[in-house]
Design an enzyme around this catalytic site. Sequence first.
Site, PDB file in Angstrom:
ATOM      1  N   ASP A   1       0.870  -1.166   0.000  1.00 31.19           N
ATOM      2  CA  ASP A   1       0.000   0.000   0.000  1.00 31.19           C
ATOM      3  C   ASP A   1       0.914   1.225   0.000  1.00 31.19           C
ATOM      4  O   ASP A   1       1.479   1.589   1.023  1.00 31.19           O
ATOM      5  CB  ASP A   1      -0.894  -0.032   1.236  1.00 31.19           C
ATOM      6  CG  ASP A   1      -1.708   1.248   1.408  1.00 31.19           C
ATOM      7  OD1 ASP A   1      -1.530   2.184   0.602  1.00 31.19           O
ATOM      8  OD2 ASP A   1      -2.504   1.302   2.357  1.00 31.19           O
TER       9      ASP A   1
ATOM     10  N   GLN B   1       0.889   6.384   1.043  1.00 36.84           N
ATOM     11  CA  GLN B   1       1.762   7.354   1.701  1.00 36.84           C
ATOM     12  C   GLN B   1       3.194   7.230   1.173  1.00 36.84           C
ATOM     13  O   GLN B   1       3.877   8.230   0.973  1.00 36.84           O
ATOM     14  CB  GLN B   1       1.780   7.124   3.224  1.00 36.84           C
ATOM     15  CG  GLN B   1       0.438   7.302   3.917  1.00 36.84           C
ATOM     16  CD  GLN B   1      -0.053   8.735   3.959  1.00 36.84           C
ATOM     17  OE1 GLN B   1       0.720   9.679   3.803  1.00 36.84           O
ATOM     18  NE2 GLN B   1      -1.345   8.894   4.146  1.00 36.84           N
TER      19      GLN B   1
ATOM     20  N   LYS C   1      -3.118  12.454  -2.590  1.00 41.75           N
ATOM     21  CA  LYS C   1      -2.078  12.672  -1.578  1.00 41.75           C
ATOM     22  C   LYS C   1      -0.760  13.084  -2.226  1.00 41.75           C
ATOM     23  O   LYS C   1       0.141  13.580  -1.561  1.00 41.75           O
ATOM     24  CB  LYS C   1      -1.860  11.391  -0.759  1.00 41.75           C
ATOM     25  CG  LYS C   1      -3.090  10.980   0.033  1.00 41.75           C
ATOM     26  CD  LYS C   1      -2.815   9.861   1.006  1.00 41.75           C
ATOM     27  CE  LYS C   1      -4.061   9.079   1.326  1.00 41.75           C
ATOM     28  NZ  LYS C   1      -4.760   9.528   2.535  1.00 41.75           N
TER      29      LYS C   1
END
Lengths: 415, 415, 150, 150
Positions: B208, B211, B234
């Site tokens: 994932d 971030q 993001k």
Amino acid sequence: MMAQLKQVRPTVFEPPRADFEILSRAIYGKPLVYLDSAASAQKPRQVVDAMNAFAANDYANVHRGVHYLSAAATQAYEAARGTMQRFLNAAQADEIVFTKGGTEAINLVAYSWLAPRIRAGDEIVLTVMEHHSNIVPWHFLRERQGAVLCWVDVRDDGSLDADALDAAIGAKTKLVAVAHMSNVLGTVTPLKDIVARAHAKGVPVLADGCQGAVHATVDVRGLDVDFYALTGHKLYGPTGIGALYAKRAHLEAMRPFNGGGEMIREVTRDFVTYADPPARFEAGTPPIIESVGLAAALDYVSSFDRNAVKAHEAALYSHAREAVREFDWLRVIGDAAGKGAILSFESAGMHAHDVATVLDREGVAVRAGHHCAQPLMERYGVASTIRASFALYNTREEVDALIEGLHKARKILTR
Amino acid sequence: MMAQLKQVRPTVFEPPRADFEILSRAIYGKPLVYLDSAASAQKPRQVVDAMNAFAANDYANVHRGVHYLSAAATQAYEAARGTMQRFLNAAQADEIVFTKGGTEAINLVAYSWLAPRIRAGDEIVLTVMEHHSNIVPWHFLRERQGAVLCWVDVRDDGSLDADALDAAIGAKTKLVAVAHMSNVLGTVTPLKDIVARAHAKGVPVLADGCQGAVHATVDVRGLDVDFYALTGHKLYGPTGIGALYAKRAHLEAMRPFNGGGEMIREVTRDFVTYADPPARFEAGTPPIIESVGLAAALDYVSSFDRNAVKAHEAALYSHAREAVREFDWLRVIGDAAGKGAILSFESAGMHAHDVATVLDREGVAVRAGHHCAQPLMERYGVASTIRASFALYNTREEVDALIEGLHKARKILTR
Amino acid sequence: MNDDLRELYQEVILDHSRHPRHFGALAGATHSGQGYNPLCGDRVAVYLAVDGGRIADIKFEGKGCAISQASASLMTDMLVGRTIAEAEKLMGGFLHLVKGEDAADLQGDDRERLNVMAGVSAFPMRVKCATLAWHTMKSALEGGAAAKTE
Amino acid sequence: MNDDLRELYQEVILDHSRHPRHFGALAGATHSGQGYNPLCGDRVAVYLAVDGGRIADIKFEGKGCAISQASASLMTDMLVGRTIAEAEKLMGGFLHLVKGEDAADLQGDDRERLNVMAGVSAFPMRVKCATLAWHTMKSALEGGAAAKTE
Ligand SMILES: Cc1ncc(COP(=O)(O)O)c(C=O)c1O
Ligand SMILES: Cc1ncc(COP(=O)(O)O)c(C=O)c1O
């Protein structure tokens, strides 16, 4: 008295060309004539401006934040839901689920509502004019769970025989999936009648409103439809967003589709519980900026007298329809009464792609192909058609450019 | 010589504040201090401008059109895929699938790759620091197919013990799902090592990267990771778009997820065949305008010396970390070596929402809550934390404003 | 009339598309392939009789736009009688030509005859129409998996 | 110090949140309810002993922000001894008050005591914190399905 006068002499609709910057651009030195709005509509500056202003002033992630911008963004996002509710005349804002587009809206019904309910041998009734987005999700249920697809034919003129559809609904039918308006034929289906007859047999109806919502006001409560799918980018809105309307009781009975943030109530290592709809179906960061654009697009569309827009589009269509009557080498596909402003045709001895290529060099943008409706192409025995679709910004002169272009194509391709 | 000098004295990074119009706005009369970029980053004008220019000049639907605008839009969309390929150092552009976000990217792996491969009793290894988006899709497989979730703990400082993770991988493990960087702890996981050890046991790894991709360069080939999920908003990009990188062989072996236009080869009444990846997984009209914005965002991020950005963010973090050491009423959660610029903490006697509310009135935007990581909250015995996250546009003065705000919160809430 | 269009829809192209050479099935084919362009629905089938490393006969069947039909017709015309190695070289050169890339590998008479297809390179959305038959030929020679051009 | 903040975090509120009244479990409860705010993780449980249509005793347990805890504490303080009809009226008034709506149904002493919560209306993101316990009370009286405030 005024109202009567208005009915007798409908407002002459002036296409708001200036709102669409792209419409004044040139293509190969010729003015752009954009007749491909059924694939995707251009965006008015009102939509772009709303998104820009939001990004510049109020942007943050939604729902989980205490801070000012997060509150502002959440408010904007939920306000967009309210705008969509009013646009469709839904009873409650939380009957609106935002999706990535019309396709996902239909898949949501397939995955979350129908998949857990359907067994091998159960039937889904659909029509041959459906877009692949309203076919393939049902094929998945056929492939994976043994569902049976029951196809309802259209009449030669492209109209849908509600009796034939009704006759296809049997004891094993679990859903009727039908377009509100065909993206190829322009046919508007008798949705209210279809719903009433399906309901009489206890069968829910999903309407694919990706085209239908663009060209007329939609009243989901009046229609009593169970599910209504639509997409933002055809409604003069942004890409990346669409919506599913579903009756509250259906939403509550649906299992989640995508898993992730926002859609849960509680997550532990061992179990998970889910949020109420619509959050349950909006996993992850939603299309926040797009929701603002979509609301602006709905406001934009609603700022016009929609009957006047419809009359304007119908006039463009009629003008085109009449003009092509003189082309004996051209066969129009879809001639149903009350149809929307989409002209599809094939031409003897000229392939759709060749015609579209010639038109393109004249600045005229049309679609050539199967329009994601291969069963319909099969029905009419064609591999592809040319499709010219008319939107609120098109003009009579643009229709003339199309006709002129067709003359040219004929000259070039059949010389 | 120059290169060496550069290493000794890294470029002083000047936060490009002027690119972000929103950063100069006021909140309750105070300058906005936006420390919530881990939830979503603000958008530079380069991104907004690229989207506006595209909408005003080149917009149309992609793929199916012969006409000029459709070709231009298709080219832009596919160019964005190439930009993402280079950003991740993927071998081929068609290893990139555009999705609606990071959440959908992970769900795509769950629905299309793992669901048809997993049986009751098979295991999925994941860590307690995962975001709900990397938990709930696996819970679905537990609920629906009897998969077993095997949780790997973090050390008290928030670091991940690669040995513990390795030990959790057994004969029944079908997938390791792990964050590249935690959105709460800031922990950066030893992904390359994790992948190598999982592969040694024949188990694929999904990272994932929602971030992780923001704060360092990602090299999916160097990592040898099987699946890498990331999200546009993001990364200073638009909402409504994300991407999944997957090795070509995996993509080819995956069944479709959403059904609809673009993802088919052929549709008839009786059967359907599917397009090759990545089209197979991009049903319906994709986020076209967003793809242009995402590419602009990647170009924007890449236009900086990324090591300098990283050093800048690390300096902001250190400054904050040092400053809060004096607060004996504050417990920092996540202190791993090499962590990213995210500061999470709880404060004795003050609830996170109360603190965030006070900070908000000072113009300081932070997140308070479980950050979609409830198992991690459970692990640390807290219901919620305050999270301040630092991005390339933040300044040392903004960190000071945070510290100042925390003093105020203490004064107001514990008087 | 637009120059690019004139270049694309030359007499030779239109003639080939209207009167395709080597059209039909081939009894005794040693190789065959099916091609499909899902974007426009164009289909083509090619049948080959290969004898001692040489293409002794070719036929094709298909439905599609002028470009795809002309390209298929021209291809059959040009490949018949060639060795497989020669055919492969020609295919490579053709792909370069229609993409507007350097087609230095195409020379002399071959170059001249294929030049009628060079106009396609100004129409990027049509390149796939031009290459469908050639990709199908390639897959037929390689053993016959269905070719496609998405 | 910011006026809105002073209004929100009044002494009374902070005091209630630090020293909640009627905190704990209730042996012999006739009604109970669980409340959960998934956005911030706040939890509350309320226990009631209803006797002859009157709330004879109340207790609550919970974890959460100052607003939610103070609101729960204040609620128990004010509802104990009331009839169910009175309690329902008070709940309605409270909801109006914290949303900044017209709370004309709240009067006299009730109004005065609940006024300490009126500051919440300036903080829309915090309204759910204030209402959690009250929704939970309502659901307890109605039979006890878990309340939530998303
Ligand atoms: C009738 C119809 N249904 C569904 C769709 C799918 O919409 P989208 O591609 O936005 O998901 C379209 C348009 O492509 C359409 O015309
Ligand atoms: C670590 C992590 N994974 C996944 C996600 C989900 O991304 P999105 O909400 O954009 O789908 C996020 C952010 O919300 C995240 O921080």
